[in-house]
Enzyme design. Sequence first.
Site, PDB file in Angstrom:
ATOM      1  N   ASP A  99      -5.686   2.627  -3.526  1.00 30.12           N
ATOM      2  CA  ASP A  99      -6.826   2.437  -2.995  1.00 30.12           C
ATOM      3  C   ASP A  99      -7.310   3.685  -2.031  1.00 30.12           C
ATOM      4  O   ASP A  99      -8.117   4.021  -1.672  1.00 30.12           O
ATOM      5  CB  ASP A  99      -7.168   1.143  -2.267  1.00 30.12           C
ATOM      6  CG  ASP A  99      -5.920   1.035  -1.012  1.00 30.12           C
ATOM      7  OD1 ASP A  99      -5.146   1.735  -1.174  1.00 30.12           O
ATOM      8  OD2 ASP A  99      -6.155  -0.091  -0.301  1.00 30.12           O
ATOM      9  N   ARG A 100      -6.301   4.556  -1.826  1.00 33.35           N
ATOM     10  CA  ARG A 100      -6.494   5.682  -0.745  1.00 33.35           C
ATOM     11  C   ARG A 100      -6.471   7.000  -1.823  1.00 33.35           C
ATOM     12  O   ARG A 100      -6.102   6.889  -3.191  1.00 33.35           O
ATOM     13  CB  ARG A 100      -5.120   5.917   0.010  1.00 33.35           C
ATOM     14  CG  ARG A 100      -4.974   4.850   1.177  1.00 33.35           C
ATOM     15  CD  ARG A 100      -3.765   5.219   1.798  1.00 33.35           C
ATOM     16  NE  ARG A 100      -3.811   4.336   3.098  1.00 33.35           N
ATOM     17  CZ  ARG A 100      -3.509   4.417   4.170  1.00 33.35           C
ATOM     18  NH1 ARG A 100      -2.821   5.535   4.549  1.00 33.35           N
ATOM     19  NH2 ARG A 100      -3.400   3.487   5.286  1.00 33.35           N
ATOM     20  N   LYS A 118     -11.493  -0.152  -0.780  1.00 38.67           N
ATOM     21  CA  LYS A 118     -11.652   1.237  -0.962  1.00 38.67           C
ATOM     22  C   LYS A 118     -10.864   1.641  -2.472  1.00 38.67           C
ATOM     23  O   LYS A 118     -10.353   0.911  -2.714  1.00 38.67           O
ATOM     24  CB  LYS A 118     -10.786   2.167   0.280  1.00 38.67           C
ATOM     25  CG  LYS A 118      -9.422   1.809   0.670  1.00 38.67           C
ATOM     26  CD  LYS A 118      -8.934   2.263   1.682  1.00 38.67           C
ATOM     27  CE  LYS A 118      -7.492   2.164   1.978  1.00 38.67           C
ATOM     28  NZ  LYS A 118      -7.332   0.983   3.102  1.00 38.67           N
ATOM     29  N   ASP A 173      -1.047   1.441  -3.998  1.00 41.41           N
ATOM     30  CA  ASP A 173      -1.640   0.437  -4.688  1.00 41.41           C
ATOM     31  C   ASP A 173      -3.097   0.828  -5.112  1.00 41.41           C
ATOM     32  O   ASP A 173      -4.149   0.326  -5.576  1.00 41.41           O
ATOM     33  CB  ASP A 173      -1.934  -0.660  -4.025  1.00 41.41           C
ATOM     34  CG  ASP A 173      -2.854  -0.332  -2.501  1.00 41.41           C
ATOM     35  OD1 ASP A 173      -2.537   0.729  -1.769  1.00 41.41           O
ATOM     36  OD2 ASP A 173      -3.274  -1.327  -2.044  1.00 41.41           O
ATOM     37  N   SER A 195       0.531  -1.314   0.057  1.00 43.86           N
ATOM     38  CA  SER A 195       0.053   0.056   0.066  1.00 43.86           C
ATOM     39  C   SER A 195       0.952   1.173   0.247  1.00 43.86           C
ATOM     40  O   SER A 195       1.574   1.556  -0.822  1.00 43.86           O
ATOM     41  CB  SER A 195      -1.137   0.077   1.199  1.00 43.86           C
ATOM     42  OG  SER A 195      -1.859   0.906   1.279  1.00 43.86           O
ATOM     43  N   HIS A 196       0.769   2.197   0.862  1.00 42.50           N
ATOM     44  CA  HIS A 196       1.307   3.427   1.142  1.00 42.50           C
ATOM     45  C   HIS A 196       2.744   3.326   1.743  1.00 42.50           C
ATOM     46  O   HIS A 196       3.307   4.296   1.879  1.00 42.50           O
ATOM     47  CB  HIS A 196       0.311   4.162   2.171  1.00 42.50           C
ATOM     48  CG  HIS A 196       0.282   3.533   3.452  1.00 42.50           C
ATOM     49  ND1 HIS A 196      -0.647   2.622   3.353  1.00 42.50           N
ATOM     50  CD2 HIS A 196       0.541   3.826   4.530  1.00 42.50           C
ATOM     51  CE1 HIS A 196      -0.753   2.348   4.836  1.00 42.50           C
ATOM     52  NE2 HIS A 196      -0.110   2.789   5.556  1.00 42.50           N
ATOM     53  N   ASP A 202      -2.381   6.353  -3.656  1.00 42.49           N
ATOM     54  CA  ASP A 202      -1.421   5.855  -2.962  1.00 42.49           C
ATOM     55  C   ASP A 202      -0.672   4.769  -3.734  1.00 42.49           C
ATOM     56  O   ASP A 202      -1.010   4.449  -4.992  1.00 42.49           O
ATOM     57  CB  ASP A 202      -1.631   5.079  -1.516  1.00 42.49           C
ATOM     58  CG  ASP A 202      -2.704   4.187  -1.543  1.00 42.49           C
ATOM     59  OD1 ASP A 202      -3.297   3.881  -2.529  1.00 42.49           O
ATOM     60  OD2 ASP A 202      -2.556   3.130  -0.626  1.00 42.49           O
TER      61      ASP A 202
HETATM   62  C1  G1P Z   1      -3.996   1.784   8.182  1.00 46.76           C
HETATM   63  C2  G1P Z   1      -5.047   2.560   8.212  1.00 46.76           C
HETATM   64  C3  G1P Z   1      -6.387   1.776   8.161  1.00 46.76           C
HETATM   65  C4  G1P Z   1      -6.268   1.054   6.876  1.00 46.76           C
HETATM   66  C5  G1P Z   1      -5.026   0.246   6.613  1.00 46.76           C
HETATM   67  C6  G1P Z   1      -4.910  -0.194   5.384  1.00 46.76           C
HETATM   68  O1  G1P Z   1      -4.108   0.636   9.122  1.00 46.76           O
HETATM   69  O2  G1P Z   1      -5.234   3.054   9.760  1.00 46.76           O
HETATM   70  O3  G1P Z   1      -7.594   2.608   8.482  1.00 46.76           O
HETATM   71  O4  G1P Z   1      -7.524   0.125   6.695  1.00 46.76           O
HETATM   72  O5  G1P Z   1      -3.937   1.214   6.856  1.00 46.76           O
HETATM   73  O6  G1P Z   1      -4.900   0.877   4.248  1.00 46.76           O
HETATM   74  P1  G1P Z   1      -3.231   0.521  10.456  1.00 46.76           P
HETATM   75  O7  G1P Z   1      -1.483   0.946  10.049  1.00 46.76           O
HETATM   76  O8  G1P Z   1      -3.467   1.788  11.218  1.00 46.76           O
HETATM   77  O9  G1P Z   1      -3.287  -0.743  11.063  1.00 46.76           O
HETATM   78 ZN    ZN Z   2      -3.407   1.176  -0.134  1.00 48.63          ZN
END
Ligand code: G1P
Ligand code: ZN
Length: 544
Positions: free
Chosen positions: A282-283, A377, A280, A113-114, A278
Site C-alpha cells: 500500500d505504500r 492506499k 503489503d 505492513s512495512h 512496502d
Molecule cells: C504509520 C504512518 C501512518 C500510516 C500507518 C499505516 O502509522 O505514520 O501514516 O497510516 O503507518 O501504514 P504510525 O506508526 O505513525 O501510527
Molecule cells: Zn503497508
Amino acid sequence: MQINTLSTTAYTDQKPGTSGLRKKVTVFQQNNYLENFVQSIFNSLDGFQGQSLVLGGDGRYFNREAIQIIIKIAAANGFSELIIGQGGLLSTPAASHIIRKYKAFGGIILSASHNPGGPDDDFGIKYNVNNGGPAPEKFTDALFENTNSITEYKIAEISDLDLDNIGQQQIDDLIVTIIDPVADYAELMASIFDFELLKNSISAGFITLCFDAMHAITGPYATRILEDILGAPKGTVINGIPLEDFGGGHPDPNMAHAKELTDLMFAEDCPTFGAASDGDGDRNMIMGANVFVTPSDSLAIMAANAHLIPAYAKGISGVARSMPTSQAVDRVATKMGLPCFETPTGWKYFGNLLDTGEITLCGEESFGSGSDHVREKDGLWAVLFWLNLIAKRRQPVEQIVQEHWQTFGRDIYCRHDYEAVDLEIANGIVEHLRNQLPGLAGQSFGDYTVKYADEFSYTDPIDNSVSNNQGIRIGFEDGSRIIYRLSGTGTVGATLRIYLEKFEADTNKHDQDAQHALSFLINLAEQFCEVKKRTGRTEPTVIT
Ligand code: G1P
Ligand code: ZN
C-alpha cells in the site's frame, strides 16, 4: 461440518493500533491468541451469516498458518463463502478491491505492513468492512472490548485447505474460492490509466524504470503489470520474489530501507524512473534520476495533474491529507477551488470522505497515496499514476517537481523518527510537551512566532464522530509547523515521530537540502520535546 465451541482465556493486549493489531509473531503464536482475536472480530459484527469474506495477506512468516486457522473459525461462525488469494496472498489494495468487486461482507488482511517479518519479527491482522476500507474506530473499540471479555470461540473441524490451486472447493455449506491475487487488480489499473500510452513510452525508451518490490507482496503484481502487460524489460522489478522474512530487510519504501534502488537512482546512467513499495503493497516511494519526491509533494503533484489521467480526466471532487502531511496539497486545492480535508493519521479516516464522494484523492506523508478506486492506499497505483504523468507530460520527474514548486512554492518537509524508545520516557516526553502547550502561543523563537499550540482533534464531517489526541501541533505565523506523535504501529517500546515543515515561495531557494533548510525548526523541536536529552540519543533512528 463438525463445529466445536472451545473455551479460552482473554488477552488484555489486543488493542488495534493505527492499522490493525500488530505484534511479534511469538505473541501471535501464544495459545489461542489469534483465535481469540478472530472470534472477537466476528463477535463485533452482525449479519454476516451466509455472506462472503475475503482473506489474504502479505505472505510474511505465519501467513499460511494464520489463514488455515481463520478459515476454520470463519466457517464455524457461518460465512458461506471465503474468497482467498492463491497461496494466501493478497496485497492490501488488491484485498480492498476484491471486497468491493465481489460485494463481500468484509475482509481479513494479514500484514504488519512495512514492519520486518520472520519468526522473531512482526505479524499483523486487520478487518476491513464492505466498502473495502479499514474498519472505523467505533468497530475497533468494540472489538477491543470483545477481546477483553472473550470466553469461547467456534472452530470447524476440517482439514487444512489447499491454498495453491485456483478454483472452488465445497466443504458442506461452505464454498472456498481461491483466486488469482493479481488479475482483478491488474484489470482495475488498466481501467484507470492509459496503458497504451505507457506501453509506447516504455517500448520507445522514453521511460526506463526500476521497481523495488523489497521481497514483499508487490513482486507478483509489479512483474505482471510492469513487465508482462506494459512490456518493461525483464529485470525491471528487483527483489520481486516475496519471502517470508523479506530477505531479512525492512520492507519500508524510503531511501534508508530501499537502499539498492536509492543507490541505483543516484548513480550515473540511472533509469528515468524508480519506485518501491512496502510489505503489503500500500505504500510507495517515487524517484526520478537523482531525485526523490517526498510523499507530501507527490500527493500535491498528483492533485494538480489528475486531469491528465483517464480516470480523473473529468476532474476531482476534493482532496484530503493526514494532519502531519505537508500543506503542499492545500495550496493546489486552493488554486483549483477544491475542498481540502485534514484528517488524523491512518487511512481509515479517509473512508467516509471517499464513500460520499467528497474527495477523489488523498494521501499521507508516510509514503501513502490513493484515490476512490479502492479504500486503502495503493502503492502500485501511485507508481502507475506517475508513469502516466511522465508519459503524458513528456517530462522527467525532476522537471515535473521543479515546475510544481515554481507554480505553488515548495513546502520543505522532513520527518524524524526515534524508534524503540522506552515507554515511560516516551510518555514523559508527551506529558512535557502537553504541559508547555497553553503558554506557547504568541512566543517567538528566532524568526518564528507560535500561532497555535494544541492537540489535534478531528470531527468526521460525515458521521460527526470525534477522534481526540491525534498529535501535538505547534504552528507558526508563517505556516511552518512542528508536529509530534507516538506511532500506533510499532511493536517495541514507543516510536516518537517529529514532523517538520516550512514553506518557501522563493524559486531561487527551492534547491535546498531539507535537513539544512529546516535546521532551526529541528533544533527548536528538540528544545520543546527533549527527546535527545531524555533518551541520550544523538540522532533520529530514521529520517525521511
Ligand atoms: C504509520 C504512518 C501512518 C500510516 C500507518 C499505516 O502509522 O505514520 O501514516 O497510516 O503507518 O501504514 P504510525 O506508526 O505513525 O501510527
Ligand atoms: Zn503497508
